[in-house]
Design a protein around this motif. Structure first.
Motif, mmCIF file in Angstrom:
data_model
loop_
_atom_site.group_PDB
_atom_site.id
_atom_site.type_symbol
_atom_site.label_atom_id
_atom_site.label_comp_id
_atom_site.label_asym_id
_atom_site.label_seq_id
_atom_site.Cartn_x
_atom_site.Cartn_y
_atom_site.Cartn_z
ATOM 1 N N TRP A 75 40.478 46.628 41.607
ATOM 2 C CA TRP A 75 40.346 45.777 40.417
ATOM 3 C C TRP A 75 39.738 44.410 40.744
ATOM 4 N N GLY A 76 39.484 44.150 42.013
ATOM 5 C CA GLY A 76 38.914 42.860 42.389
ATOM 6 C C GLY A 76 39.949 41.778 42.588
ATOM 7 N N ILE A 77 41.181 42.166 42.925
ATOM 8 C CA ILE A 77 42.255 41.191 43.173
ATOM 9 C C ILE A 77 42.138 40.675 44.604
ATOM 10 N N ARG A 78 42.149 39.370 44.770
ATOM 11 C CA ARG A 78 41.889 38.746 46.065
ATOM 12 C C ARG A 78 43.060 38.844 47.043
ATOM 13 N N GLY A 79 44.239 38.899 46.506
ATOM 14 C CA GLY A 79 45.411 38.936 47.373
ATOM 15 C C GLY A 79 46.668 38.678 46.576
ATOM 16 N N GLU A 80 47.790 38.504 47.261
ATOM 17 C CA GLU A 80 49.082 38.353 46.591
ATOM 18 C C GLU A 80 49.171 37.081 45.757
ATOM 19 N N SER A 81 48.433 36.034 46.146
ATOM 20 C CA SER A 81 48.517 34.764 45.421
ATOM 21 C C SER A 81 47.525 34.668 44.266
ATOM 22 N N ASP A 82 46.735 35.724 44.057
ATOM 23 C CA ASP A 82 45.729 35.720 42.989
ATOM 24 C C ASP A 82 46.424 35.737 41.627
ATOM 25 N N LEU A 83 46.025 34.839 40.746
ATOM 26 C CA LEU A 83 46.586 34.823 39.389
ATOM 27 C C LEU A 83 46.405 36.156 38.682
ATOM 28 N N ALA A 84 45.285 36.823 38.971
ATOM 29 C CA ALA A 84 44.988 38.091 38.305
ATOM 30 C C ALA A 84 45.964 39.197 38.681
ATOM 31 N N ALA A 85 46.783 38.958 39.719
ATOM 32 C CA ALA A 85 47.780 39.952 40.122
ATOM 33 C C ALA A 85 49.066 39.837 39.309
ATOM 34 N N LEU A 86 49.139 38.829 38.423
ATOM 35 C CA LEU A 86 50.345 38.636 37.610
ATOM 36 C C LEU A 86 50.762 39.896 36.836
ATOM 37 N N PRO A 87 49.821 40.641 36.212
ATOM 38 C CA PRO A 87 50.235 41.857 35.496
ATOM 39 C C PRO A 87 50.943 42.868 36.398
ATOM 40 N N ILE A 88 50.536 42.925 37.680
ATOM 41 C CA ILE A 88 51.187 43.858 38.612
ATOM 42 C C ILE A 88 52.639 43.457 38.821
ATOM 43 N N LEU A 89 52.879 42.155 39.012
ATOM 44 C CA LEU A 89 54.241 41.663 39.198
ATOM 45 C C LEU A 89 55.078 41.913 37.943
ATOM 46 N N LEU A 90 54.495 41.661 36.774
ATOM 47 C CA LEU A 90 55.205 41.913 35.506
ATOM 48 C C LEU A 90 55.492 43.394 35.335
ATOM 49 N N ALA B 47 42.700 40.566 33.210
ATOM 50 C CA ALA B 47 43.308 39.460 33.964
ATOM 51 C C ALA B 47 42.284 38.820 34.908
ATOM 52 N N ILE B 48 41.393 39.643 35.468
ATOM 53 C CA ILE B 48 40.330 39.107 36.327
ATOM 54 C C ILE B 48 39.441 38.152 35.533
ATOM 55 N N LYS B 49 39.107 38.547 34.313
ATOM 56 C CA LYS B 49 38.253 37.712 33.458
ATOM 57 C C LYS B 49 38.963 36.411 33.092
ATOM 58 N N PHE B 50 40.256 36.493 32.793
ATOM 59 C CA PHE B 50 41.018 35.285 32.460
ATOM 60 C C PHE B 50 41.084 34.331 33.650
ATOM 61 N N ARG B 51 41.240 34.893 34.848
ATOM 62 C CA ARG B 51 41.258 34.048 36.039
ATOM 63 C C ARG B 51 39.928 33.332 36.210
ATOM 64 N N ARG B 52 38.827 34.031 35.966
ATOM 65 C CA ARG B 52 37.496 33.411 36.096
ATOM 66 C C ARG B 52 37.309 32.296 35.069
ATOM 67 N N ILE B 53 37.788 32.540 33.855
ATOM 68 C CA ILE B 53 37.696 31.507 32.813
ATOM 69 C C ILE B 53 38.480 30.266 33.238
ATOM 70 N N ALA B 54 39.700 30.463 33.723
ATOM 71 C CA ALA B 54 40.552 29.349 34.144
ATOM 72 C C ALA B 54 39.904 28.572 35.284
ATOM 73 N N GLU B 55 39.254 29.288 36.217
ATOM 74 C CA GLU B 55 38.619 28.619 37.352
ATOM 75 C C GLU B 55 37.347 27.872 36.944
ATOM 76 N N ARG B 56 36.647 28.398 35.940
ATOM 77 C CA ARG B 56 35.455 27.698 35.455
ATOM 78 C C ARG B 56 35.824 26.431 34.696
ATOM 79 N N LEU B 57 36.944 26.468 33.999
ATOM 80 C CA LEU B 57 37.350 25.321 33.188
ATOM 81 C C LEU B 57 37.943 24.193 34.016
#
Length: 416
Positions: A318-333, A83-93
């Protein structure tokens, strides 16, 4: 982390072995001795082969349910790094937050879909092997793609709302998110019969005019605002039988599967339809929504605290920035999946109550216990459903009373 994942796998293996032993042991579907030879005894209306297949299929489905849920939880945990990698891809794009969310949700949903696809395909092949499914591989993939697209769209909307609410009220987002979920649930319930269902199935007006008139007469007595009865072409997918009344307000639809029209007699169909109309007449749809909203209030509050605690304690690992981080979505799910599994007994207990109420309504409308008994004997036979279930299965999967319980209830009216 390596020890954590090894421990997780070991725990799952022990859990899986215990389940396999439980579901493969002895006779889980034994009926009381005093009911042998009665209308509730499957040997009086099913062949030995059908009973064996029904019990075997039930074991497989239950085992798949109890294994797939914790497996999904494990997959969500394992994908935190991805999820961290996907967030980085989304931010680069993209720089726009909306487009980042779309890209992230698309990538993550696609990966989850691919990883869990073997379970869906396994169950699809099992239904084919047991003679229940008539679905072609092309239709399977077509439905699966539609599910994927709807899932991506729905998840994107939910994530957008979640991030907006979280930004606006970091300490009360669970309450506002719960309030926003109420009109969303009502909207989906309203549009399902006329928008979502037709995406998958071909609906046509019921051709049997005599039966249609009888069903509409029942509907009028039940104060259902319907002037049409629909049959849906389910025989291209399944040999099983079913019927339903869904939707709210003016969008209510009375629907029969074409399989039930072919396999049940008119008086049997009318008792089934009276049951389905009971849900509408007694406002079970609304009661279910209210119950779900009340349960979700508790769920959102618990999820808020569990999510915040997890992020603060382990997020940095895992390198999650905080509650609003997209990469935290798996935790919520993950939290939602755990809570959904844990609350299943409460949800099913409520469902069994309203299903029994609908059975009572059907008897009030038709008074035909004999037709209802025959209808549910056919349902057990055609759907390969055991007349009873182990307690564990009934708690977690039993949204209806067992067929045995329902037949015994209908016998009271048959004797009268």
């Amino acid at each position: 982390m390596k020890r954590f994942y090894i421990g997780l796998v070991a725990t799952f293996c022990v859990y899986a072995i215990a389940l396999i032993i439980y579901f493969l042991k002895g006779n889980l579907f034994k009926i009381p001795l005093e009911l042998i030879g009665t209308s509730a005894d499957p040997h009086t209306f099913m062949t030995t082969q059908e009973i064996t297949k029904a019990e075997s299929l039930s074991r497989i489905r239950s085992l798949a349910f109890f294994l797939s849920t914790p497996l999904q939880m494990g997959v969500l945990l394992a994908l935190l790094g991805t999820a961290i990698k996907f967030r980085r891809i989304a931010e680069r794009l993209f720089r726009a937050s909306f487009l980042q969310i779309v890209v992230f949700v698309l990538l993550f949903t696609l990966l989850m879909d691919v990883l869990l696809l073997p379970i869906d395909y396994f169950l699809f092949k099992i239904d084919q092997a047991y003679g229940l499914s008539t679905e072609t591989l092309a239709l399977f993939w077509s439905d699966h793609c539609k599910d994927f697209l709807i899932n991506v769209l729905g998840t994107t909307v939910i994530v957008l709302i979640f991030k907006g609410v979280l930004k606006w009220s970091p300490n009360r987002w669970w309450l506002w998110f719960w309030l926003v979920s109420i009109p969303l649930i009502l909207f989906v319930t309203f549009i399902q019969p006329v928008v979502l269902d037709p995406l998958y199935h071909d609906f046509q007006p019921l051709q049997n005019q005599e039966l249609k008139a009888q069903i509409l007469q029942l509907a009028a007595r039940s104060q259902i605002p319907a002037d049409q009865v629909y049959e849906v072409n389910m025989s291209e997918r399944t040999q099983t039988i079913n019927a339903y009344v869904n939707g709210i307000g003016g969008n209510a639809r009375i629907v029969l599967w074409d399989t039930i029209l072919k396999k049940l007699q008119p008086d049997e169909i009318l008792t089934v339809m009276a049951h389905e109309m009971g849900h509408y007449a007694e406002r079970h749809i609304y009661l279910g929504i209210v119950y779900g909203i009340a349960l979700s209030f508790i769920g959102f509050w618990l999820a808020f605290h569990a999510y915040r605690s997890f992020i603060r304690r382990w997020g940095s690992i895992w390198g999650i920035r905080g509650e609003s981080d997209l990469a935290a979505l798996p935790i919520l799910l993950l939290i939602v999946t755990i809570m959904s599994f844990a609350s299943a007994p409460a949800q099913n207990a409520f469902s069994r109550v309203i299903e029994h109420r609908a059975d009572a309504y059907a008897m009030k409308m038709t008074g035909d216990g004999n037709a209802a008994i025959r209808a549910f004997q056919h349902i057990a036979k055609e759907n390969l459903s055991p007349v009873t279930q182990p307690k564990l299965v009934q708690w977690f999967r039993g949204s209806h009373p067992t067929i045995l319980e329902r037949i015994l209830y209908f016998e009271q009216f048959d004797k009268r």
